[in-house]
Design a protein around this motif. Structure first.
Motif, PDB file in Angstrom:
ATOM      1  N   ASN A  71      32.182 121.546  22.001  1.00 44.02           N
ATOM      2  CA  ASN A  71      31.810 120.970  23.282  1.00 44.02           C
ATOM      3  C   ASN A  71      31.855 119.454  23.108  1.00 44.02           C
ATOM      4  OD1 ASN A  71      30.346 119.804  25.394  1.00 44.02           O
ATOM      5  ND2 ASN A  71      28.874 121.479  25.469  1.00 44.02           N
ATOM      6  N   GLU A  72      32.657 118.771  23.906  1.00 41.87           N
ATOM      7  CA  GLU A  72      32.811 117.324  23.745  1.00 41.87           C
ATOM      8  C   GLU A  72      31.477 116.591  23.825  1.00 41.87           C
ATOM      9  OE1 GLU A  72      35.249 113.515  25.584  1.00 41.87           O
ATOM     10  OE2 GLU A  72      35.650 115.518  26.368  1.00 41.87           O
ATOM     11  N   ALA A  73      30.592 117.033  24.701  1.00 39.06           N
ATOM     12  CA  ALA A  73      29.287 116.369  24.847  1.00 39.06           C
ATOM     13  C   ALA A  73      28.433 116.510  23.593  1.00 39.06           C
ATOM     14  CB  ALA A  73      28.540 116.924  26.059  1.00 39.06           C
ATOM     15  N   ALA A  74      28.660 117.556  22.813  1.00 41.37           N
ATOM     16  CA  ALA A  74      27.879 117.772  21.593  1.00 41.37           C
ATOM     17  C   ALA A  74      28.444 117.012  20.406  1.00 41.37           C
ATOM     18  CB  ALA A  74      27.811 119.263  21.269  1.00 41.37           C
ATOM     19  N   VAL A  75      29.772 116.869  20.322  1.00 43.50           N
ATOM     20  CA  VAL A  75      30.372 116.243  19.138  1.00 43.50           C
ATOM     21  C   VAL A  75      30.645 114.750  19.318  1.00 43.50           C
ATOM     22  CG1 VAL A  75      32.804 116.755  19.630  1.00 43.50           C
ATOM     23  CG2 VAL A  75      32.035 116.618  17.274  1.00 43.50           C
ATOM     24  N   SER A  76      30.938 114.290  20.516  1.00 39.86           N
ATOM     25  CA  SER A  76      31.328 112.884  20.680  1.00 39.86           C
ATOM     26  C   SER A  76      30.256 111.888  20.241  1.00 39.86           C
ATOM     27  CB  SER A  76      31.799 112.601  22.108  1.00 39.86           C
ATOM     28  OG  SER A  76      30.761 112.783  23.027  1.00 39.86           O
ATOM     29  N   LEU A 125      28.596 111.960  17.661  1.00 37.71           N
ATOM     30  CA  LEU A 125      28.631 111.899  16.203  1.00 37.71           C
ATOM     31  C   LEU A 125      29.840 111.114  15.680  1.00 37.71           C
ATOM     32  CD1 LEU A 125      27.788 115.623  15.330  1.00 37.71           C
ATOM     33  CD2 LEU A 125      26.210 113.765  15.882  1.00 37.71           C
ATOM     34  N   ILE A 126      30.814 110.859  16.528  1.00 42.23           N
ATOM     35  CA  ILE A 126      32.061 110.236  16.105  1.00 42.23           C
ATOM     36  C   ILE A 126      32.003 108.721  16.337  1.00 42.23           C
ATOM     37  CG2 ILE A 126      34.565 110.199  16.393  1.00 42.23           C
ATOM     38  CD1 ILE A 126      33.454 112.886  15.345  1.00 42.23           C
ATOM     39  N   PRO A 127      32.077 107.930  15.268  1.00 39.06           N
ATOM     40  CA  PRO A 127      32.039 106.474  15.441  1.00 39.06           C
ATOM     41  C   PRO A 127      33.371 105.945  15.990  1.00 39.06           C
ATOM     42  CG  PRO A 127      32.389 107.014  13.144  1.00 39.06           C
ATOM     43  CD  PRO A 127      32.180 108.326  13.869  1.00 39.06           C
ATOM     44  N   GLN A 128      33.335 104.718  16.445  1.00 40.67           N
ATOM     45  CA  GLN A 128      34.585 104.076  16.835  1.00 40.67           C
ATOM     46  C   GLN A 128      35.419 103.862  15.576  1.00 40.67           C
ATOM     47  OE1 GLN A 128      33.492 100.507  18.982  1.00 40.67           O
ATOM     48  NE2 GLN A 128      33.792 101.582  20.910  1.00 40.67           N
ATOM     49  N   GLY A 129      36.705 103.812  15.746  1.00 40.71           N
ATOM     50  CA  GLY A 129      37.568 103.599  14.600  1.00 40.71           C
ATOM     51  C   GLY A 129      39.013 103.585  15.022  1.00 40.71           C
ATOM     52  N   GLU A 130      39.876 103.618  14.043  1.00 44.53           N
ATOM     53  CA  GLU A 130      41.309 103.588  14.303  1.00 44.53           C
ATOM     54  C   GLU A 130      41.960 104.949  14.075  1.00 44.53           C
ATOM     55  OE1 GLU A 130      43.206 100.324  12.280  1.00 44.53           O
ATOM     56  OE2 GLU A 130      41.501  99.028  12.694  1.00 44.53           O
ATOM     57  N   ILE A 131      41.512 105.683  13.032  1.00 50.05           N
ATOM     58  CA  ILE A 131      42.163 106.945  12.680  1.00 50.05           C
ATOM     59  C   ILE A 131      41.108 108.024  12.441  1.00 50.05           C
ATOM     60  CG2 ILE A 131      43.665 108.133  11.038  1.00 50.05           C
ATOM     61  CD1 ILE A 131      44.843 105.360  10.362  1.00 50.05           C
ATOM     62  N   ASP A 159      27.745 105.254  10.564  1.00 51.31           N
ATOM     63  CA  ASP A 159      26.920 104.379  11.391  1.00 51.31           C
ATOM     64  C   ASP A 159      26.390 105.030  12.658  1.00 51.31           C
ATOM     65  OD1 ASP A 159      29.196 104.439  12.955  1.00 51.31           O
ATOM     66  OD2 ASP A 159      29.592 102.283  12.831  1.00 51.31           O
ATOM     67  N   ARG A 160      26.752 106.284  12.936  1.00 54.25           N
ATOM     68  CA  ARG A 160      26.205 106.975  14.106  1.00 54.25           C
ATOM     69  C   ARG A 160      24.924 107.743  13.773  1.00 54.25           C
ATOM     70  NH1 ARG A 160      30.012 106.737  18.458  1.00 54.25           N
ATOM     71  NH2 ARG A 160      28.294 107.377  19.785  1.00 54.25           N
ATOM     72  N   VAL A 161      24.568 107.813  12.488  1.00 56.40           N
ATOM     73  CA  VAL A 161      23.307 108.450  12.098  1.00 56.40           C
ATOM     74  C   VAL A 161      22.166 107.556  12.580  1.00 56.40           C
ATOM     75  CG1 VAL A 161      21.840 109.155  10.165  1.00 56.40           C
ATOM     76  CG2 VAL A 161      24.304 109.555  10.054  1.00 56.40           C
ATOM     77  N   HIS A 208      21.684 119.037  18.891  1.00 54.51           N
ATOM     78  CA  HIS A 208      22.571 119.449  19.994  1.00 54.51           C
ATOM     79  C   HIS A 208      23.919 119.928  19.429  1.00 54.51           C
ATOM     80  CE1 HIS A 208      24.071 119.559  24.096  1.00 54.51           C
ATOM     81  NE2 HIS A 208      25.093 118.799  23.737  1.00 54.51           N
ATOM     82  N   PHE A 209      24.468 119.191  18.467  1.00 47.88           N
ATOM     83  CA  PHE A 209      25.723 119.604  17.831  1.00 47.88           C
ATOM     84  C   PHE A 209      25.528 120.910  17.061  1.00 47.88           C
ATOM     85  CE2 PHE A 209      28.342 119.925  14.058  1.00 47.88           C
ATOM     86  CZ  PHE A 209      29.598 120.002  14.639  1.00 47.88           C
TER      87      PHE A 209
END
Length: 162
Positions: free
Chosen positions: A26-31, A33-39, A131-133, A145-146
């Protein structure tokens, strides 16, 4: 190709993976947790229908989410739960919508989901890094939630009923 060039100029929001370990996300659950980045890369050498299952996500070469799933006819020992409480920041037993036991902190979780078939238990070890922790109750809620979304999807994927 234009998108690759634009993202190479600086960090940006990355596309959220649709599946991990073969489990729909579910995008709302995982997004969150994902930091900004390039790859962003996801590695799924052993999807959830293998035993044990193992997969992880990296962003810019840094592992940010790491999951192991084991299917078993035995539950975990009481000392495993005590260890998990001290291993994860703000780790504590948490209520979940599925039958089982869960110690969830801001940076990881140890979860057992009960099944009637095809096995008695699904054990999950989830580690969250980067850095999202957030070492706060809000951070725990974000990971919980995830966890709830992923465990529910994994149970469905293998036909775990309980």
């Amino acid at each position: 190709m234009l998108a690759m060039l634009a993202s190479a100029c600086g960090k940006s929001d990355l596309a959220t993976p649709k599946k991990l370990c073969g489990v729909p996300l579910n995008e709302a659950a995982v997004s969150p947790l994902i930091p900004q980045g390039e790859i962003l890369k996801k590695w799924e050498p052993q999807p959830v229908d293998t035993n044990p299952a193992y997969c992880y996500i990296t962003v810019d070469g840094v592992r940010v989410l790491d999951i192991t799933v084991r299917l078993s006819d035995r539950g975990l020992n009481p000392e495993d739960w005590e260890y998990a409480k001290s291993e994860y920041k703000l780790g504590a037993l948490r209520k979940t919508p599925f039958t089982g036991t869960a110690v969830i902190g801001s940076d990881g979780a140890l979860v057992t989901a009960e099944c009637d078939s095809p096995v008695k238990y699904m054990h999950f070890v989830i580690r969250f890094k980067g850095d999202r922790v957030e070492d706060s109750e809000a951070g725990v809620e974000k990971l919980q939630h995830f966890v709830e979304d992923f465990v529910t999807g994994a149970k469905k994927k293998i036909g775990c009923t309980a």
